[in-house]
Design a protein around this motif. Structure first.
Motif, PDB file in Angstrom:
ATOM      1  N   SER A 197      70.223  54.999  11.459  1.00 18.72           N
ATOM      2  CA  SER A 197      69.612  55.211  10.152  1.00 18.72           C
ATOM      3  C   SER A 197      69.370  56.703   9.955  1.00 18.72           C
ATOM      4  N   ALA A 198      69.000  57.094   8.757  1.00 26.98           N
ATOM      5  CA  ALA A 198      68.751  58.502   8.443  1.00 26.98           C
ATOM      6  C   ALA A 198      67.577  59.070   9.230  1.00 26.98           C
ATOM      7  N   THR A 199      66.710  58.220   9.764  1.00 30.62           N
ATOM      8  CA  THR A 199      65.556  58.715  10.511  1.00 30.62           C
ATOM      9  C   THR A 199      65.846  58.875  11.989  1.00 30.62           C
ATOM     10  N   GLY A 200      67.082  58.756  12.402  1.00 27.12           N
ATOM     11  CA  GLY A 200      67.429  59.027  13.791  1.00 27.12           C
ATOM     12  C   GLY A 200      67.743  57.803  14.608  1.00 27.12           C
ATOM     13  N   GLY A 201      67.732  56.657  14.021  1.00 31.70           N
ATOM     14  CA  GLY A 201      68.140  55.472  14.756  1.00 31.70           C
ATOM     15  C   GLY A 201      67.085  54.394  14.793  1.00 31.70           C
ATOM     16  N   PRO A 202      67.575  53.178  14.931  1.00 32.59           N
ATOM     17  CA  PRO A 202      66.681  52.032  14.925  1.00 32.59           C
ATOM     18  C   PRO A 202      66.166  51.644  16.310  1.00 32.59           C
ATOM     19  N   ASP A 203      66.537  52.399  17.329  1.00 27.43           N
ATOM     20  CA  ASP A 203      66.180  52.006  18.688  1.00 27.43           C
ATOM     21  C   ASP A 203      64.686  52.176  18.929  1.00 27.43           C
ATOM     22  N   ARG A 204      64.152  51.276  19.753  1.00 26.48           N
ATOM     23  CA  ARG A 204      62.714  51.322  20.071  1.00 26.48           C
ATOM     24  C   ARG A 204      62.523  51.137  21.561  1.00 26.48           C
ATOM     25  N   LEU A 205      61.559  51.858  22.094  1.00 27.53           N
ATOM     26  CA  LEU A 205      61.093  51.640  23.464  1.00 27.53           C
ATOM     27  C   LEU A 205      59.600  51.351  23.319  1.00 27.53           C
ATOM     28  N   ILE A 206      59.158  50.226  23.851  1.00 23.19           N
ATOM     29  CA  ILE A 206      57.772  49.800  23.663  1.00 23.19           C
ATOM     30  C   ILE A 206      57.089  49.658  25.018  1.00 23.19           C
ATOM     31  N   ILE A 207      55.969  50.323  25.148  1.00 23.03           N
ATOM     32  CA  ILE A 207      55.116  50.205  26.335  1.00 23.03           C
ATOM     33  C   ILE A 207      53.858  49.475  25.881  1.00 23.03           C
ATOM     34  N   CYS A 208      53.565  48.346  26.500  1.00 25.72           N
ATOM     35  CA  CYS A 208      52.433  47.520  26.081  1.00 25.72           C
ATOM     36  C   CYS A 208      51.345  47.491  27.141  1.00 25.72           C
ATOM     37  N   ASN A 209      50.123  47.414  26.667  1.00 28.90           N
ATOM     38  CA  ASN A 209      48.952  47.172  27.518  1.00 28.90           C
ATOM     39  C   ASN A 209      48.707  48.244  28.571  1.00 28.90           C
ATOM     40  N   LEU A 210      48.945  49.498  28.217  1.00 29.62           N
ATOM     41  CA  LEU A 210      48.651  50.605  29.119  1.00 29.62           C
ATOM     42  C   LEU A 210      47.145  50.817  29.137  1.00 29.62           C
ATOM     43  N   VAL A 243      40.253  51.618  27.517  1.00 29.43           N
ATOM     44  CA  VAL A 243      40.935  51.346  26.257  1.00 29.43           C
ATOM     45  C   VAL A 243      42.350  50.876  26.607  1.00 29.43           C
ATOM     46  N   ILE A 244      42.919  50.084  25.735  1.00 32.64           N
ATOM     47  CA  ILE A 244      44.264  49.557  25.932  1.00 32.64           C
ATOM     48  C   ILE A 244      45.164  50.187  24.866  1.00 32.64           C
ATOM     49  N   VAL A 245      46.293  50.729  25.301  1.00 35.19           N
ATOM     50  CA  VAL A 245      47.184  51.445  24.394  1.00 35.19           C
ATOM     51  C   VAL A 245      48.577  50.822  24.430  1.00 35.19           C
ATOM     52  N   ASP A 246      49.152  50.646  23.242  1.00 35.22           N
ATOM     53  CA  ASP A 246      50.556  50.280  23.098  1.00 35.22           C
ATOM     54  C   ASP A 246      51.264  51.490  22.497  1.00 35.22           C
ATOM     55  N   ILE A 247      52.431  51.811  23.016  1.00 33.20           N
ATOM     56  CA  ILE A 247      53.195  52.969  22.567  1.00 33.20           C
ATOM     57  C   ILE A 247      54.582  52.480  22.151  1.00 33.20           C
ATOM     58  N   GLU A 248      54.947  52.753  20.907  1.00 32.57           N
ATOM     59  CA  GLU A 248      56.288  52.418  20.426  1.00 32.57           C
ATOM     60  C   GLU A 248      57.008  53.711  20.075  1.00 32.57           C
ATOM     61  N   LEU A 249      58.080  53.988  20.791  1.00 34.54           N
ATOM     62  CA  LEU A 249      58.888  55.179  20.552  1.00 34.54           C
ATOM     63  C   LEU A 249      60.131  54.767  19.782  1.00 34.54           C
ATOM     64  N   ARG A 250      60.494  55.544  18.772  1.00 30.17           N
ATOM     65  CA  ARG A 250      61.707  55.278  18.004  1.00 30.17           C
ATOM     66  C   ARG A 250      62.636  56.471  18.100  1.00 30.17           C
ATOM     67  N   GLY A 251      63.912  56.178  18.090  1.00 27.51           N
ATOM     68  CA  GLY A 251      64.906  57.242  18.120  1.00 27.51           C
ATOM     69  C   GLY A 251      66.292  56.667  18.297  1.00 27.51           C
ATOM     70  N   ASP A 252      67.204  57.544  18.615  1.00 26.99           N
ATOM     71  CA  ASP A 252      68.578  57.143  18.859  1.00 26.99           C
ATOM     72  C   ASP A 252      68.810  57.238  20.360  1.00 26.99           C
ATOM     73  N   PHE A 253      68.866  56.113  21.032  1.00 24.77           N
ATOM     74  CA  PHE A 253      68.960  56.071  22.488  1.00 24.77           C
ATOM     75  C   PHE A 253      70.392  55.809  22.973  1.00 24.77           C
ATOM     76  N   ARG A 254      71.374  56.039  22.101  1.00 28.14           N
ATOM     77  CA  ARG A 254      72.765  55.762  22.468  1.00 28.14           C
ATOM     78  C   ARG A 254      73.257  56.626  23.624  1.00 28.14           C
ATOM     79  N   ALA A 255      72.810  57.880  23.710  1.00 28.23           N
ATOM     80  CA  ALA A 255      73.271  58.748  24.804  1.00 28.23           C
ATOM     81  C   ALA A 255      72.902  58.135  26.154  1.00 28.23           C
ATOM     82  N   ALA A 256      71.703  57.620  26.267  1.00 26.57           N
ATOM     83  CA  ALA A 256      71.273  56.978  27.511  1.00 26.57           C
ATOM     84  C   ALA A 256      72.075  55.703  27.769  1.00 26.57           C
ATOM     85  N   ALA A 257      72.310  54.943  26.734  1.00 24.96           N
ATOM     86  CA  ALA A 257      73.081  53.707  26.889  1.00 24.96           C
ATOM     87  C   ALA A 257      74.516  54.018  27.331  1.00 24.96           C
TER      88      ALA A 257
END
Length: 134
Positions: free
Chosen positions: A4-17, A36-50
């Motif tokens: 997408s124009a925002t850099g990609g639909p890929d997500r990496l989600i870390i839950c319950n940190l 405190v409990i933190v969830d982190i959702e990162l968005r980007g284009d992760f194709r290079a790693a794939a």
């Protein structure tokens, strides 16, 4: 499939940190670190790693967690919003492929005395290098 124009639909989600930090507006809350409990959702284009299957091309989620732990430990916060903002800003810098991050912070004792009610704050931050003219 294209990004997408925002850099990609890929997500990496870390839950319950689980993080420990001094947080709260009331004097009694500020006497010691709270959980405190933190969830982190990162968005980007992760194709290079794939494509490469190489950690150097990927977001290292251990580094993301370590930055969040540091931010919580080093800070002294009155509001969940402030903690969420600081974690979000620190997380954006962990890898160049990250275009935005959404941080949710849950404080188990935020609504003590109101039964099972709880409060969670969620903020989204966009990388300066990926922000649109809007």
């Amino acid at each position: 499939m294209s990004s997408s124009a925002t850099g990609g639909p890929d997500r990496l989600i870390i839950c319950n940190l689980e993080l420990q930090c001094v947080i709260g507006a009331e004097d009694w809350e500020r006497r010691m670190a709270q959980r405190v409990i933190v969830d982190i959702e990162l968005r980007g284009d992760f194709r290079a790693a794939a494509d490469s299957d190489d950690l150097t091309d990927a977001v290292d989620y251990r580094e993301v967690c370590a930055r969040a732990v540091e931010v919580a430990k080093e800070g002294d916060y009155r509001l969940l919003e402030a903690l969420a903002d600081r974690v979000g800003r620190a997380t954006l810098g962990t890898h160049e492929c990250i275009t935005s991050v959404t941080i949710s912070v849950f404080k188990p004792l935020a609504l003590a005395g109101f039964g099972t009610a709880n409060a969670t704050v969620e903020v989204t931050r966009v990388s300066d290098s990926h922000s649109q003219d809007s």
